[in-house]
Motif scaffolding. Structure first.
Motif, PDB file in Angstrom:
ATOM      1  N   THR A  94     -14.177  -9.972  11.605  1.00 36.52           N
ATOM      2  CA  THR A  94     -14.353  -8.368  10.586  1.00 36.52           C
ATOM      3  C   THR A  94     -12.939  -8.599  10.135  1.00 36.52           C
ATOM      4  N   TRP A 105      -6.393  -7.542   6.625  1.00 36.75           N
ATOM      5  CA  TRP A 105      -6.066  -7.045   8.564  1.00 36.75           C
ATOM      6  C   TRP A 105      -7.279  -8.087   8.538  1.00 36.75           C
ATOM      7  N   ALA A 107     -10.522  -9.054  12.386  1.00 37.96           N
ATOM      8  CA  ALA A 107     -10.028  -9.186  13.411  1.00 37.96           C
ATOM      9  C   ALA A 107     -10.716 -10.813  14.178  1.00 37.96           C
ATOM     10  N   VAL A 112      -6.478  -8.443  16.658  1.00 36.99           N
ATOM     11  CA  VAL A 112      -6.145  -7.865  14.899  1.00 36.99           C
ATOM     12  C   VAL A 112      -4.280  -8.393  14.784  1.00 36.99           C
ATOM     13  N   ARG A 114      -3.086  -8.696  10.913  1.00 40.22           N
ATOM     14  CA  ARG A 114      -2.448  -8.302   9.556  1.00 40.22           C
ATOM     15  C   ARG A 114      -1.655  -9.386   8.721  1.00 40.22           C
ATOM     16  N   PRO A 134     -15.451  -7.173  18.599  1.00 41.89           N
ATOM     17  CA  PRO A 134     -15.705  -6.378  17.080  1.00 41.89           C
ATOM     18  C   PRO A 134     -16.652  -6.144  15.794  1.00 41.89           C
ATOM     19  N   LEU A 137     -14.052  -2.632  11.031  1.00 42.95           N
ATOM     20  CA  LEU A 137     -12.437  -2.530  10.544  1.00 42.95           C
ATOM     21  C   LEU A 137     -12.059  -2.370   9.353  1.00 42.95           C
ATOM     22  N   ALA A 144      -4.702   0.904  10.736  1.00 43.23           N
ATOM     23  CA  ALA A 144      -6.338   0.434  10.632  1.00 43.23           C
ATOM     24  C   ALA A 144      -7.063   1.458  11.891  1.00 43.23           C
ATOM     25  N   LEU A 146     -10.293  -0.040  14.710  1.00 42.10           N
ATOM     26  CA  LEU A 146     -10.614  -0.895  14.624  1.00 42.10           C
ATOM     27  C   LEU A 146     -12.305  -0.345  15.554  1.00 42.10           C
ATOM     28  N   TRP A 160      -1.126   1.744  19.396  1.00 40.05           N
ATOM     29  CA  TRP A 160      -2.723   1.269  19.415  1.00 40.05           C
ATOM     30  C   TRP A 160      -2.840   2.441  20.621  1.00 40.05           C
TER      31      TRP A 160
END
Length: 315
Positions: A94, A105, A107, A112, A114, A134, A137, A144, A146, A160
């Motif tokens: 995604t 971004w 996944a 993940v 960027r 995933p 996103l 972000a 997820l 995270w």
């Protein structure tokens, strides 16, 4: 089945039948008709297996199993972004882009990553929580969100956080400072800007089915959701206080997605789409008009992700 359901719910929706009158106007590969969305249609074709699509004001990003295709929004040949640009794997599950288009971004099976201001893709944070495979996103103002087959996680720009592992996410979109999360078993989730709680719009709130494939936000707090159940696909409309549900005997094609279309929303089917207009025609058959309420408020307890310690050095 549809007719029986309509009669069972007659008392409930007959009092608001004026609000349930709804029309479908076809547009797409044919000449536009009354109610069709405005603007040109540009066709992007490629032989890749497409997993996700997102766009900024000037560019379109397509996730595939061979990296990311970056198109100019006006068309033309794409640029393929892959391992040479920093992606840790060819498969992109995604993809998302910030409102200004500066941050992309993705996944992947390697986590993940960027890309900022056209630079190389790089991992974000010191590891990330496990949300299963995933599936969605969303780019936030400072990070972000997820979604996966086993929950939701948020990157706040520094680290995270695992928000929940109770939901199987199918799609996500932003609505101002809120995030709308479609799920496979609990309807639609609405997350506030602080990510400390969510509102669960499920069967008790009036959605026709617990499996939501797609969601589109409209002005004034209104929502459209594409639902799927044992009886097939259905549409759900939230007017800001209650849900209404519809089906259609005229549109028998596979219902693929919902997308914004001018001032309304469009139902995408193979080869065409249908703009939806409230109070125009009787092309959609009402299934339900739920009473206001029934939304479940669920507090969240975000947990900061702590990466596992490195393995001991070999003797």
């Amino acid at each position: 089945m549809v007719m029986a359901d309509r009669f069972r719910r007659w008392v409930l929706w007959s009092a608001v039948v004026g609000q349930l009158s709804c029309g479908l106007f076809r547009s797409g590969n044919t000449a536009p008709t009354a109610g069709a969305g405005q603007g040109p249609v540009r066709v992007f074709t490629d032989s890749d297996l497409v997993t996700d699509i997102t766009a900024s004001g000037t560019q379109v990003f397509v996730g595939t199993y061979r990296g990311i295709l970056r198109y100019n929004a006006e068309g033309g040949a794409p640029t393929r972004l892959g391992r040479a640009e920093g992606l840790p794997a060819d498969e992109v599950y995604t993809v998302a882009v910030s409102d200004d288009g500066a941050t992309v971004w993705a996944a992947t099976p390697g986590g993940v990553v960027r890309s900022q201001n056209g630079g190389r893709f790089a991992p974000v944070g010191d590891g990330q929580p496990d949300v299963g495979r995933p599936t969605a996103l969303v780019a936030l103002d400072n990070g972000a969100l997820l979604g996966g087959q086993q929950g939701l996680a948020r990157f706040d720009g520094t680290r995270w956080y695992k928000l929940t592992d109770h939901y199987q996410v199918t799609a996500m979109t932003r609505d101002g400072q809120r995030v709308l999360v479609a799920t496979a078993q609990a309807g639609l989730l609405v997350l506030g800007a602080d990510f400390q709680a969510l509102d669960e719009h499920g069967l008790t709130a009036g959605l026709p089915d617990a499996l939501v494939r797609d969601v589109v936000a409209m002005p004034g707090g209104r929502l459209w959701a594409l639902c799927q159940g044992t009886g097939g696909m259905s549409l759900a409309h939230y007017d800001g206080s209650r849900w209404y549900a519809y089906t259609s005997e005229q549109v028998r094609s596979t219902w693929l997605a919902l997308v914004p279309s001018g001032s309304t929303v469009a139902l995408v089917v193979p080869g065409a789409w249908y703009d939806i207009e409230l109070d125009h025609g009787e092309d959609l058959t009402p299934l339900n008009a739920a009473p206001a309420g029934g939304v479940l408020h669920v507090p969240l307890s975000p947990v900061a992700f702590e990466p596992p310690p490195p393995p001991p050095a070999p003797p």
